[in-house]
Structures are given as structure tokens and as C-alpha cells.
Scaffold this motif. Sequence first.
Motif: not given
Length: 330
Positions: A10, A92-93, A161-162, A187-188, A207, A211-212
Amino acid sequence: MIYVGVDHGTTAMRFAALFEGTNEPAKLEILRTDAAAMSGEQIIIALENELGVSRKDIGLIAVTYSMGDGITAIEDIRTVKHRGVQSIEGAGQKTGGGSKVFDAIQNSGISAVVIPGIHDESATDSRMNIFSHSTSPEKIGIAYHAFCKGFQDFVLSDISSNTVTLGVAHGRIIGAIDACIFAPGLRHGPLDVRAIRDVDQGKRSANDAFTNTGVLKRAGYADRYELIEAAERKEPHALLALDTLALFAAMEIASIQVLLKDYGVHGNVFIEGSVAEIPYVVEKIEHHLGVKSHVLDRWSAAIGCAEMARDIAKGAKEILGLEVKFRKTT
């Protein structure tokens, strides 16, 4: 001969190199934002210099990229289309670092394979294909690292993050639960009713919501380090965030154990990711499940991919049930 694995994480690209006759891999981490600013040749030179390898001595590289939802088998990088994905749009980022690394390896002349993700076209348990995507390729790298440790039946939960959880029965991947479906990560996380309303009202994109929606946002901490420091001070919001991660991860692991039961196995439990480095969370998960887990570190995906590269180069025709569409050229 040297075999290299690439983890498209990530926040960073991780590289691991296995040398013939040795067990300790060499490691390199490049932030995705840094990789995005590098040329392809700079990436290959960094790989050579930091891992202590020469490109001419690399037998095979195993690459993971994005969701890997455009392929169902392990493919030769020379023939794979669109980097093995349907689209880079979605959950995703995007920084450009992963595509830079992929293209650098593809253009380097080094033999390489691309690892698929698990999705609705995969030859896994068809009941899981109600969802279009189940897990991205680096989780397969982690799973193969666990397999190489001698485990045929297990549940792997990657919590960072996830949170993504994958099941392996009789040495084959049978299904997985992706980050946008069930358990939140740092985060996700999945979209709840409030998030869906915000998307429908045009307040945010889907998205952005995904992601937040992790525990950091709701607990009010900037990152994992701030959360850990707050937890060490016994701040209630920090402990609640960690308790939430542990509870949902345990529930997700238990759900995959239900799937494994249909295959006549229960399976060991593996925990990996940056959250696996927090003993408090691991202990909570073990308490909820009533089992002792095996904890892997954040290098497991890259090392597992290097182990795949090694075994494919030596003639493996399948990896965890995935067909290998690569034939070594002489």
C-alpha cells in the motif's frame, strides 16, 4: 542463481532476493512515491546495488501489481496485457510507483512472471465469486511463504492499512475476503450506510470513502505510530481502535475457517502485516479465536514471491492451485 520477489504494498515496494544455497534473503524497500520519481533504469540499478545482485545473475523475478484482476494464472511478463489488471481505477490509492517498477522489470530483459489476484474468474470456490475481487497478488506471496514453511491448510489474515483474509486447503487457495467487504484496517474499510449516503449525495467518492474508513480515521490518529504511542498511554480511543481491529480480524478469520470446514480441514492461523507487529492485537485475536497464531513480518509477501520465482524457475507447473503459464527460455 538469484530469485527476486516484488511486493506492491500500500505504501511501499518491497524487494526480496534469494540466493542459491542460502536461506537469508536480501531486502530492499522503496516508498511508492519515491519509485514514481525514479526512471526505470534507476529502479533496476537500486535493486542491483541494494540487494547486492547483478541483473545477469537473476534467474527469475515474481512481480505483484495492483489488484491483479486481469489474469487468472501466473503469466510471463512479456505476454501479459495491461500489467495484468482490468483497470487501475477503483478502490485504492494511486501514486505511479507500482507501474514504474512493473515497467522497469518488463523492460529490463530479466525473466519475470506476474502473479494474479483472486477474483470472480479465478478457479477458487465459486460461492466466493459473488464478489468481483477477493484479494490482490501480494497476499498470494504471503500465503506461499506460509506454504513453504510446511503448512497445507491455513487461514492467513493480512492486517495493515486494510484487512484481507485468505484460505488455503490441501495446498490450494479456496477463497478470500477483500478489504472493502468485511473487516476494517488502519485506513481502509467497507462502506457503511453513512458512507453510502455521502457518496449518493456527492459529498465524496466511493474510493475516498473506502480509503478513509479505517480505525485511524474514527479514532482521530494520524498513523500507526501515533496510535501505538497513544495505546501505550492507555488512551481509551486508541485501545478501542486496536480492540476493533482485533475483533473484526478474528471474525473474518473465523468466517474463512467455516469455508475450510467444507474442505475437511480447520487450518492453522497466520497473521501478517504492520498490525501483526502489535502484540496487543495478536493476543486479542488469539483470545477471540481460542488458538495460537503464527505471526509473519511485513517482508513475507516479497520473500514468498521470491520463493515462487525460485520454484517456477525449477519447473513448478502450479502454485497454490494457480496455473503457471511460463516456460523458461534457454
